[in-house]
Design a protein around this motif. Sequence first.
Motif, PDB file in Angstrom:
ATOM      1  N   TYR A 119      -8.257   9.715  -3.797  1.00  0.00           N
ATOM      2  CA  TYR A 119      -7.976   8.277  -3.794  1.00  0.00           C
ATOM      3  C   TYR A 119      -8.266   7.635  -2.433  1.00  0.00           C
ATOM      4  N   THR A 149      -2.901   0.125   4.281  1.00  0.00           N
ATOM      5  CA  THR A 149      -3.297   0.470   2.912  1.00  0.00           C
ATOM      6  C   THR A 149      -3.345   1.978   2.740  1.00  0.00           C
ATOM      7  N   MET A 152       0.181   3.494   2.898  1.00  0.00           N
ATOM      8  CA  MET A 152       0.877   3.316   1.619  1.00  0.00           C
ATOM      9  C   MET A 152       0.420   4.371   0.611  1.00  0.00           C
ATOM     10  N   LEU A 153      -0.887   4.589   0.540  1.00  0.00           N
ATOM     11  CA  LEU A 153      -1.413   5.606  -0.369  1.00  0.00           C
ATOM     12  C   LEU A 153      -0.786   6.964  -0.079  1.00  0.00           C
ATOM     13  N   LEU A 156       2.715   7.647  -1.574  1.00  0.00           N
ATOM     14  CA  LEU A 156       2.940   7.621  -3.018  1.00  0.00           C
ATOM     15  C   LEU A 156       3.173   9.036  -3.547  1.00  0.00           C
ATOM     16  N   ASP A 161       1.000   7.063  -9.550  1.00  0.00           N
ATOM     17  CA  ASP A 161       1.249   6.015  -8.554  1.00  0.00           C
ATOM     18  C   ASP A 161      -0.009   5.728  -7.731  1.00  0.00           C
ATOM     19  N   SER A 164      -2.558   3.876  -9.983  1.00  0.00           N
ATOM     20  CA  SER A 164      -2.158   2.481 -10.180  1.00  0.00           C
ATOM     21  C   SER A 164      -2.428   1.644  -8.935  1.00  0.00           C
ATOM     22  N   TYR A 165      -2.083   2.203  -7.789  1.00  0.00           N
ATOM     23  CA  TYR A 165      -2.260   1.507  -6.515  1.00  0.00           C
ATOM     24  C   TYR A 165      -3.735   1.193  -6.254  1.00  0.00           C
ATOM     25  N   GLU A 168      -5.239  -1.377  -8.634  1.00  0.00           N
ATOM     26  CA  GLU A 168      -4.856  -2.733  -8.227  1.00  0.00           C
ATOM     27  C   GLU A 168      -5.723  -3.239  -7.067  1.00  0.00           C
TER      28      GLU A 168
END
Length: 190
Positions: A119, A149, A152-153, A156, A161, A164-165, A168
Amino acid sequence: SLIERIMYETGASSQESWLTGSNNFRYDINPQYKADRKDKPRPRWLQDVREHLVVGWGARVSDGNEADDEMGISQSQGDGNTVIVTNDKDLLMIPGEHFNPVTGVHQIVSPHQGMQHFYFQMIMGDTSDNIFGFDGKKRSKVPKFLEPTISMLMMLPTEYDMWSYVCELYDQHSSDGDWCHTFYMNAQCL
């Protein structure tokens, strides 16, 4: 001597070598995949080295995908007693043992870390493979504005999660509303 050194440094008793063949499913998904490499000259002795690996070391040539894919499949289907040897960061999405023969770094990648790396690449894009990230840019380093960013990844807890992140992010930065196509094209190419 390089293969023998790697076997010694990893404690391996056997090895599998893979070479990328001429077919690659990614070109059907994204004709611009690795397009930046088309005009780069091939190393002078490439064919001789490939032949030596096949004849001398039993290297196999992949059909329909890349050598990277074959290494990942082999490790994923293995008995847990394998190590991927490459300096290619892309394979860090495959759980298991890894060895970088250039840096000498050994590491174990957990399934969670492998998903994070996948991701991460979906966000960043991939400059060497001509894959654009969520905002249509391809980067080799995390710019300052993307640090939150990426942070945050990395926090998760589940693959859902992360999925989804990143979905978005693609949706928010889609100029034509077709973010889903771009997301899945990138995912398949990575």
